[in-house]
Design an enzyme around this catalytic site. Sequence first.
Site, PDB file in Angstrom:
ATOM      1  CG  HIS A 198      -2.163  -0.927   0.732  1.00 17.58           C
ATOM      2  ND1 HIS A 198      -2.162  -2.257   1.025  1.00 17.58           N
ATOM      3  CD2 HIS A 198      -3.252  -0.694  -0.013  1.00 17.58           C
ATOM      4  CE1 HIS A 198      -3.241  -2.796   0.494  1.00 17.58           C
ATOM      5  NE2 HIS A 198      -3.918  -1.871  -0.140  1.00 17.58           N
ATOM      6  CD  GLU A 442     -10.263  -8.350  -2.319  1.00 17.84           C
ATOM      7  OE1 GLU A 442      -9.223  -7.796  -2.675  1.00 17.84           O
ATOM      8  OE2 GLU A 442     -11.059  -7.826  -1.512  1.00 17.84           O
ATOM      9  CG  ASP A 466      -5.842  -8.941  -1.447  1.00 17.48           C
ATOM     10  OD1 ASP A 466      -4.786  -9.229  -0.858  1.00 17.48           O
ATOM     11  OD2 ASP A 466      -6.525  -7.947  -1.176  1.00 17.48           O
ATOM     12  CB  CYS A 513     -10.459  -2.208  -8.740  1.00 18.45           C
ATOM     13  SG  CYS A 513     -10.792  -3.388  -7.421  1.00 18.45           S
TER      14      CYS A 513
HETATM   15  C1  PEP Z   1      -6.894  -5.874  -4.727  1.00 22.25           C
HETATM   16  O1  PEP Z   1      -6.718  -6.735  -3.863  1.00 22.25           O
HETATM   17  O2  PEP Z   1      -6.566  -6.017  -5.923  1.00 22.25           O
HETATM   18  C2  PEP Z   1      -7.494  -4.581  -4.366  1.00 22.25           C
HETATM   19  C3  PEP Z   1      -7.812  -3.699  -5.293  1.00 22.25           C
HETATM   20  O3  PEP Z   1      -7.648  -4.315  -3.036  1.00 22.25           O
HETATM   21  P1  PEP Z   1      -6.471  -3.838  -2.069  1.00 22.25           P
HETATM   22  O4  PEP Z   1      -5.252  -3.566  -2.910  1.00 22.25           O
HETATM   23  O5  PEP Z   1      -6.965  -2.629  -1.381  1.00 22.25           O
HETATM   24  O6  PEP Z   1      -6.322  -5.024  -1.180  1.00 22.25           O
HETATM   25 MG    MG Z   2      -7.677  -6.519  -1.969  1.00 25.95          MG
END
Ligand code: PEP
Ligand code: MG
Length: 588
Positions: A198, A442, A466, A513
């Site tokens: 992140h 995911e 994920d 996403c």
């Molecule tokens: C993902 O897991 O691809 C996602 C968009 O969620 P995050 O990155 O917030 O876990």
């Molecule tokens: Mg995710």
Amino acid sequence: MDSSANSETVIQGIPASAGIAHGQVFLYLQNELEIPQYTVDPERRGAEIARFEQALVVTRQQIRQVQEQVRKNTSEEEALIFDAHQMVLEDQALIGETIRDFQASGLNIETCFNAVAQRYVQAFAEIDDEYLRERAADIKDVTKRVLLVLLGQAATSLTQLVEQRVIVAEDISPSEAAGIDRSSALGIVTDAGSRTSHAVIVARSMKIPAVVGVNDLTTRVKDGDWILVDGYEGVVIVNPSAATMFRYGRIQSEKKTFETQLMAVNELPAETLDGVTVKLRANIERPEEVALVKQYRAAGVGLYRTEFLFLNSHVVPTEEQQYAAYRTIVEGLAPEPVTIRTLDLGGDKPMPGNPHLIGPEANPFLGFRAIRMCLEHPEMFKDQLRAVLRASAHGRVDLMYPMISGAEELARANALLEEAKAEVRARGQAFDAALRVGTMIEIPSAALTADVLAERCDFFSIGTNDLIQYLLAIDRGNNRIAHLYDPAHPAVVRVLKGVVDEAHKRGIKVSVCGEMAGDPVFVPLLLGLGIDELSLTPTLLPAVKYIVRSMRLSEAQAMAREALAQTDPKKTYALVEAFYKARVQPAG
Ligand code: PEP
Ligand code: MG
């Protein structure tokens, strides 16, 4: 590393956020404090108490400075946290007890203060009252500051970074990343991490060049060393030579030319050469990013990661605070849709101030995360659901649940949503009765039951970050295995296709996403597999739009068919890369 010798050292890491940065190192280390213990001579005890009082004064000044910094970088609301910190410093019980302990034991004041503070933290942490429990985190924070002052050590915090520097850290937690000031962070380099951690996502949204997975860089550089960060190739160069600087100067200007070319497509529609329009939406984490979404002409927001509202705060935001944040985004982007994802805390996003929500876990990515945690804290979850519902009265809102593993969880989440609707209705507050509810795909079990889930929701959004981590059993934050994290793996390609087919059979749309949607090399594969929409970091939109405008969907579909038949991930990657390169020729 002996930087006085000024020898250039090139270190390969993982490219995380594009761009080139050059500057001096700001070494961000967060070691555990070592507190020496010794007895103070009776004649020095008065001076020891004066030293303690002086440390409290200095800490108070430091907190005021940090508070100002946070007020400038983020918001008044965030800055208010530090009022609670000041209150700890004025707590007569804590201070009085420390002095009494000192007078009784004669042990140095650091030892006494630490022991008393730990007793307080423990006592607060056990109280069955959320507000008081949160005070434990404040006491911990402040204790550390006071101890650092007493020990004559400098506190490091990313909010303290005021000069323009390159941040070099072992790792950066999401909440620390949120405190980064884009005007002072020239670049970010971390020992740990991967492309989907992140901190990296935050760096990318701020357009800060970043390289991760550089192993032991923090032990090889010191504060003030000169460093060059190549976020395109994932290279870090310590003490770059004049020749290297010259070469990078050229690369930078070539990339700039390419970026100028890319920006030229910003105003144009995301339409393939055979006339198919692709919805490109934005991933955001904070209401302030609305301006970025507009600047990059995204078709609304495909993923709003609401947990960042929680990560930035020591207290769980109230329904009103959440409603205000969601409403700002929804009104700011109306009539474009905003997909609000419910809380995804846990995994690599713990909430440090609230250990009672998610305690320490051996396997946080397989643990008490996201929807699992929300279903166990229904009142907190419903606060969020009511806030989302109320925001839906101000523009188009889609609601989405993260980390759904199967139909039962979806049903439980929806049952709470129905309760939240009834509560909002009973108060006479407005909401959009036609609010669409989607599921993130995911977790492999969700992907494999996509047929069942598709019957029960309005859309899918595939979280490839994920999904790939769980499909391939690769911890997305572990740089030792980051090279095995492979979106071109046949398992990934097949699962994506399976999810799309099951969704389309039941008439619902599928978005991606995860970071894969922002990688222009993989975009033709995703579209060729039948993905309907993409949601990505706004700053990556031009590059993705560029490839969309340079390809035919029919050709991407043919390429995807080939990819589906492929069993060797390297060959699949070669295939998608060749498709991309044949259509996009960077300048130079
Ligand atoms: C993902 O897991 O691809 C996602 C968009 O969620 P995050 O990155 O917030 O876990
Ligand atoms: Mg995710």
